[in-house]
Scaffold this active site. Sequence first.
Site, PDB file in Angstrom:
ATOM      1  N   HIS A   1      35.361  30.758  41.393  1.00 52.64           N
ATOM      2  CA  HIS A   1      34.957  31.627  40.289  1.00 52.64           C
ATOM      3  C   HIS A   1      33.975  30.831  39.419  1.00 52.64           C
ATOM      4  O   HIS A   1      34.066  29.602  39.354  1.00 52.64           O
ATOM      5  CB  HIS A   1      36.222  31.967  39.493  1.00 52.64           C
ATOM      6  CG  HIS A   1      36.054  32.971  38.410  1.00 52.64           C
ATOM      7  ND1 HIS A   1      35.557  32.642  37.168  1.00 52.64           N
ATOM      8  CD2 HIS A   1      36.336  34.295  38.357  1.00 52.64           C
ATOM      9  CE1 HIS A   1      35.548  33.726  36.402  1.00 52.64           C
ATOM     10  NE2 HIS A   1      36.008  34.747  37.101  1.00 52.64           N
TER      11      HIS A   1
ATOM     12  N   ASP B   1      42.837  25.497  40.503  1.00 53.23           N
ATOM     13  CA  ASP B   1      42.751  26.736  39.740  1.00 53.23           C
ATOM     14  C   ASP B   1      43.745  27.729  40.368  1.00 53.23           C
ATOM     15  O   ASP B   1      43.524  28.215  41.478  1.00 53.23           O
ATOM     16  CB  ASP B   1      41.307  27.260  39.817  1.00 53.23           C
ATOM     17  CG  ASP B   1      41.148  28.632  39.203  1.00 53.23           C
ATOM     18  OD1 ASP B   1      42.162  29.275  38.867  1.00 53.23           O
ATOM     19  OD2 ASP B   1      39.990  29.086  39.076  1.00 53.23           O
TER      20      ASP B   1
ATOM     21  N   GLN C   1      44.641  32.978  40.654  1.00 55.94           N
ATOM     22  CA  GLN C   1      44.941  34.069  41.596  1.00 55.94           C
ATOM     23  C   GLN C   1      46.141  33.769  42.482  1.00 55.94           C
ATOM     24  O   GLN C   1      46.513  34.606  43.308  1.00 55.94           O
ATOM     25  CB  GLN C   1      43.719  34.351  42.491  1.00 55.94           C
ATOM     26  CG  GLN C   1      42.501  34.847  41.739  1.00 55.94           C
ATOM     27  CD  GLN C   1      42.660  36.255  41.169  1.00 55.94           C
ATOM     28  OE1 GLN C   1      43.563  37.005  41.555  1.00 55.94           O
ATOM     29  NE2 GLN C   1      41.786  36.624  40.251  1.00 55.94           N
TER      30      GLN C   1
ATOM     31  N   LYS D   1      46.903  37.753  34.420  1.00 48.68           N
ATOM     32  CA  LYS D   1      46.939  38.185  35.823  1.00 48.68           C
ATOM     33  C   LYS D   1      48.363  38.152  36.364  1.00 48.68           C
ATOM     34  O   LYS D   1      48.608  38.520  37.493  1.00 48.68           O
ATOM     35  CB  LYS D   1      46.026  37.300  36.671  1.00 48.68           C
ATOM     36  CG  LYS D   1      44.548  37.403  36.276  1.00 48.68           C
ATOM     37  CD  LYS D   1      43.706  36.477  37.119  1.00 48.68           C
ATOM     38  CE  LYS D   1      42.360  36.180  36.512  1.00 48.68           C
ATOM     39  NZ  LYS D   1      41.430  37.312  36.508  1.00 48.68           N
TER      40      LYS D   1
ATOM     41  N   CYS E   1      32.214  37.544  39.556  1.00 56.62           N
ATOM     42  CA  CYS E   1      31.995  36.198  38.988  1.00 56.62           C
ATOM     43  C   CYS E   1      32.010  35.122  40.067  1.00 56.62           C
ATOM     44  O   CYS E   1      32.515  34.006  39.850  1.00 56.62           O
ATOM     45  CB  CYS E   1      33.001  35.856  37.895  1.00 56.62           C
ATOM     46  SG  CYS E   1      32.936  36.973  36.512  1.00 56.62           S
TER      47      CYS E   1
HETATM   48  N1  7TS Z   1      39.557  31.434  38.240  1.00 54.35           N
HETATM   49  C1  7TS Z   1      39.832  32.431  39.084  1.00 54.35           C
HETATM   50  C2  7TS Z   1      40.201  32.134  40.494  1.00 54.35           C
HETATM   51  C3  7TS Z   1      39.796  33.748  38.603  1.00 54.35           C
HETATM   52  O1  7TS Z   1      40.088  34.744  39.435  1.00 54.35           O
HETATM   53  C4  7TS Z   1      39.447  34.005  37.259  1.00 54.35           C
HETATM   54  C5  7TS Z   1      39.306  35.406  36.729  1.00 54.35           C
HETATM   55  C6  7TS Z   1      39.201  32.917  36.428  1.00 54.35           C
HETATM   56  C7  7TS Z   1      39.253  31.644  36.955  1.00 54.35           C
HETATM   57  C8  7TS Z   1      38.924  33.086  34.964  1.00 54.35           C
HETATM   58  O2  7TS Z   1      40.065  33.543  34.338  1.00 54.35           O
HETATM   59  P1  7TS Z   1      40.080  33.964  32.785  1.00 54.35           P
HETATM   60  O3  7TS Z   1      41.414  34.581  32.593  1.00 54.35           O
HETATM   61  O4  7TS Z   1      39.863  32.734  32.004  1.00 54.35           O
HETATM   62  O5  7TS Z   1      38.944  34.948  32.635  1.00 54.35           O
HETATM   63  N2  7TS Z   1      38.993  36.354  37.700  1.00 54.35           N
HETATM   64  C9  7TS Z   1      38.612  37.628  37.496  1.00 54.35           C
HETATM   65  C10 7TS Z   1      38.375  38.537  38.519  1.00 54.35           C
HETATM   66  O6  7TS Z   1      38.475  38.285  39.710  1.00 54.35           O
HETATM   67  N3  7TS Z   1      38.028  39.720  38.001  1.00 54.35           N
HETATM   68  O7  7TS Z   1      38.037  39.626  36.661  1.00 54.35           O
HETATM   69  C11 7TS Z   1      38.399  38.320  36.335  1.00 54.35           C
END
Ligand code: 7TS
Length: 408
Positions: A123, A201, A204, A227, A366
């Site tokens: 991401h 990370d 997911q 999530k 992203c």
């Molecule tokens: N890393 C991964 C693997 C992610 O899927 C996401 C967000 C982030 C980092 C960033 O997370 P945040 O909570 O700090 O924004 N992924 C997604 C997505 O797949 N669709 O919307 C956000």
Amino acid sequence: MLDLQNIRSQFPILEREINGKPLIYLDNAATSQKPILVLNALQNYYTDLNANVHRGIHSLSQMATIAMEEARQKIQKFINAKHEYEINFTRGTTESINSVAYAIGNSKILKPGDEILVSYLEHHSNIVPWQMLCERTGAQLKVIPMDENGILQLDFLDKELNEKTKMVAFNQVSNALGVINPVDEIIANVRKNSSALILVDGAQSIPHMKVDVQQMDCDFFVFSGHKMYAPTGVGILYGKAEILQQLQPFHGGGEMIATCSFQKTTYADLPFKFEAGTPNIAGNIALGAAVDFIENIGHDAIAQHEHQLLVYAQNNLLKIDGLKVYAEKANRTGVVSFNLEGVGIASDVGMILDKMGIAVRTGHHCTQPIMEFFNIAGTVRASFAVYNTLEEIDQLVEGVKKAQRMLS
Ligand code: 7TS
């Protein structure tokens, strides 16, 4: 077997209609819906406990502090961290990764010519903070390549890891494709060939599989609450105590100091050193409730159910002529990323599905490097959670067929 009716009844939003149709929510990789247990935790905090934490001699402040620290302990157990002070509350994965990147920069660990490795599957939030760190320090970013199936090419590690490698950062599960990376194998290889720090990370993976940070032996593990059925604006930075203790903090301010004068400031012990400012108290407590929600159902049951949804969705979507699933053959969580070849663009399909009450994400998710790899602008991504059903997937498949008819 899950009692799906019971689980669904815990998510009030699933009863609503969108565009005159029952909501079918298949955008869980972006953010999951929230169960009553989590909603009540938020409400209870503000109706019953609201006070600032860690500073009040008064009883209400102490009660709020106890509630938030209980949440920290739940999260410690949830990911099997050795110490509760290794759990730092943040605003989410993005802030956690930036904190580590800045802490490493501030600690002068990197010098020009040093190397940071990330994977092709990241991401943007696990790419850009490292690029920014490279710009500040003169270090170089290198990328672990992947193949057509979204599988990382790990022979790269044998060739590229060396004493200049100072950080290896990669996700446990890819958000765009759902690919599950072989974390143990990657970490064993990094440990064998370098003394690099390792950041995983888990944004997911954490909602979908059991995580044990001690067994994994990563140095940092980061994830977002939203999530995994918790509110937005909360997340976790786990770091091994001996490493966090050595690092300089990222944010400066209240809460994170031991002593402060105009001449010199000393920093508080963990976890407060990395928790400047008033935290999202309600959100952090609600993250603890989300842990309870997941543990009440059980990780294995969740993973099994979501795998069933994945297999069913993929098999039925692939029956549609000209539909391509990306990373089709890879080991994946409940994510199907696809396109209808030669028919419109992903967002056209997404808009038609939306008219039917079906929420999916379309676009680059992203992860522009992955889109570039496949030479596409974006995909349609259906991503599943514990409350999704086979009937909802039937509706998705019907919706995609309808989109194909309308767009051809
Ligand atoms: N890393 C991964 C693997 C992610 O899927 C996401 C967000 C982030 C980092 C960033 O997370 P945040 O909570 O700090 O924004 N992924 C997604 C997505 O797949 N669709 O919307 C956000």
